[in-house]
Design an enzyme around this catalytic site. Structure first.
Site, short mmCIF file in Angstrom:
data_model
loop_
_atom_site.label_atom_id
_atom_site.label_comp_id
_atom_site.label_asym_id
_atom_site.label_seq_id
_atom_site.Cartn_x
_atom_site.Cartn_y
_atom_site.Cartn_z
N ARG A 182 -20.55 52.05 130.92
CA ARG A 182 -20.14 53.04 131.92
C ARG A 182 -21.14 54.20 131.98
O ARG A 182 -21.90 54.32 132.95
CB ARG A 182 -18.72 53.56 131.56
CG ARG A 182 -18.00 54.21 132.72
CD ARG A 182 -18.40 55.65 132.96
NE ARG A 182 -18.17 56.50 131.80
CZ ARG A 182 -18.64 57.74 131.69
NH1 ARG A 182 -19.36 58.27 132.66
NH2 ARG A 182 -18.43 58.45 130.60
N ASP A 183 -21.20 55.02 130.96
CA ASP A 183 -22.06 56.21 130.99
C ASP A 183 -23.53 55.82 131.12
O ASP A 183 -24.31 56.53 131.75
CB ASP A 183 -21.85 57.02 129.70
CG ASP A 183 -22.10 58.51 129.90
OD1 ASP A 183 -22.56 58.89 130.99
OD2 ASP A 183 -21.85 59.28 128.97
N HIS B 10 -18.27 63.13 122.08
CA HIS B 10 -19.21 62.41 122.95
C HIS B 10 -20.47 63.27 123.08
O HIS B 10 -20.43 64.33 123.69
CB HIS B 10 -18.49 62.22 124.29
CG HIS B 10 -19.27 61.58 125.39
ND1 HIS B 10 -19.01 60.31 125.84
CD2 HIS B 10 -20.28 62.04 126.17
CE1 HIS B 10 -19.82 60.02 126.86
NE2 HIS B 10 -20.61 61.05 127.07
N HIS C 146 -24.60 63.69 124.00
CA HIS C 146 -25.86 63.22 124.59
C HIS C 146 -27.02 63.77 123.75
O HIS C 146 -26.92 64.84 123.16
CB HIS C 146 -25.97 63.68 126.04
CG HIS C 146 -25.13 62.85 126.96
ND1 HIS C 146 -25.67 61.94 127.84
CD2 HIS C 146 -23.79 62.77 127.12
CE1 HIS C 146 -24.69 61.34 128.50
NE2 HIS C 146 -23.53 61.82 128.09
N CYS D 281 -29.76 60.96 133.62
CA CYS D 281 -29.63 61.04 135.06
C CYS D 281 -31.04 61.14 135.64
O CYS D 281 -31.80 62.04 135.28
CB CYS D 281 -28.80 62.27 135.43
SG CYS D 281 -28.75 62.54 137.20
N ASN E 95 -26.52 58.96 125.98
CA ASN E 95 -25.71 59.17 124.78
C ASN E 95 -26.54 58.83 123.56
O ASN E 95 -27.51 58.07 123.64
CB ASN E 95 -24.51 58.22 124.81
CG ASN E 95 -23.46 58.70 125.75
OD1 ASN E 95 -23.48 58.34 126.93
ND2 ASN E 95 -22.56 59.52 125.27
ZN ZN Z 1 -21.68 61.23 128.94
#
Ligand code: ZN
Length: 304
Positions: free
Chosen positions: A16-17, A208, A210, A241, A250
């Site tokens: 997902r991420d 979570h 990064h 991104c 991550n």
């Molecule tokens: Zn994230």
């Protein structure tokens, strides 16, 4: 080191991420194959995809198809990120049994984009909780940027408390603290984790991180010292991104597994299998991945 847990739970979020930021869109079949590999590697929690609008996030458009193909996997929680009530309905349709909502801790960001405070956003999730419960779907919540945001810098602890209390009020007790902007530092991570751990014993926590500024592993250790035992990670360190200069994914799953394996912290996940999957992923995406262990190999493999 004192106070480290003897075991932790990792949630693999690369599907997902990670994939949501990739130019190459993997097919549902490719995702199902990776998902089967992750299950075989021993993961008990996996974030499979999201139910965002397919035009907004085309990489996640096949999430429903992936759920239908994989079906129920006993003992493995397959969760999806959802934006709203429509997300719960899509989960019901495709057999997804666990969803996660998200809100930004940045008041400025929330007020500018949604014209409401983060607590008001969370209060609006009450309908999602009811719909999920009526359909036997577990529901959790995430707080994005609870440590710091690019708009206000460090987020006051009282603001994070207000969002947590809004989640608890709508009946969500599983909460993820998500350093999406990669601005968290270990001292602050320790303080906030110790604070919420103490103040909200009824809640269960995910962290979570990064690795945007190289501190994700240190942040995980700081959170562990404060009692936390559930962490997201992404195979190959996938994510970031393309439009944000310097944005990183991550923390890489195999880097966390290596640290845990060598430090006597049980994860139940086979690092060798994850490394094989990350190599498959590197080929499918046709670019290098951000994982120390994938680049350098394990230290123990060097010793002859
Ligand atoms: Zn994230």
């Amino acid at each position: 080191m004192k106070n480290l847990p003897s075991a932790i739970t990792l949630c693999e979020v690369g599907l997902r991420d990670g994939l949501q930021n990739e130019k190459t869109i993997l097919s549902a079949e490719q995702k199902v194959e990776l998902l089967r590999g992750l299950i075989a590697a021993g993961f008990k929690v996996i974030e499979v995809g999201s139910f965002m609008h397919p035009k907004a996030v085309p990489q996640m458009a096949s999430t429903d198809e992936v759920y239908k193909a994989i079906g129920d996997v006993p003992g493995v929680e397959l969760r999806a990120l959802i934006p709203n009530l429509r997300g719960v309905r899509r989960a019901v349709e495709c057999g997804c049994k666990k969803v996660k909502l998200n809100v930004s801790a940045s008041r400025q960001h929330n007020l500018k984009n949604l014209n409401m405070t983060p607590e008001e956003s969370v209060a609006g999730f009450a309908g999602c909780v009811q719909e999920a419960q009526a359909n036997g779907i577990a529901i959790s919540g995430s707080i994005s940027m609870p440590f710091a945001s690019p708009w206000e810098g460090r987020i006051p602890e009282a603001d994070v408390d207000a969002i947590i209390e809004a989640y608890l009020k709508v009946g969500i007790t599983e909460i993820s603290l998500s350093d999406a902007s990669g601005m968290a530092v270990p001292t602050h991570v320790y303080d906030l984790c110790a604070h919420v751990w103490e103040k909200y014993p009824q809640a269960s926590w995910w962290l979570h991180f990064h690795n945007t500024r190289g501190l994700a592993m240190a942040n995980i250790l700081a959170a562990m010292e404060a009692g936390m035992t559930r962490f997201d990670s992404s195979f190959g360190g996938l994510g970031g991104c393309p439009f944000v200069p310097g944005a990183a994914g991550n923390i890489s799953t195999e880097d966390v597994l290596n640290m845990c394996d060598e430090s006597g912290i049980q994860t139940g996940v086979d690092i060798v299998k994850v490394m094989e999957l990350s190599r498959t992923l590197r080929e499918a995406l046709d670019h290098d991945l951000d994982s120390y262990i994938l680049r350098a190999g394990r230290a123990k493999d060097l010793i002859v």
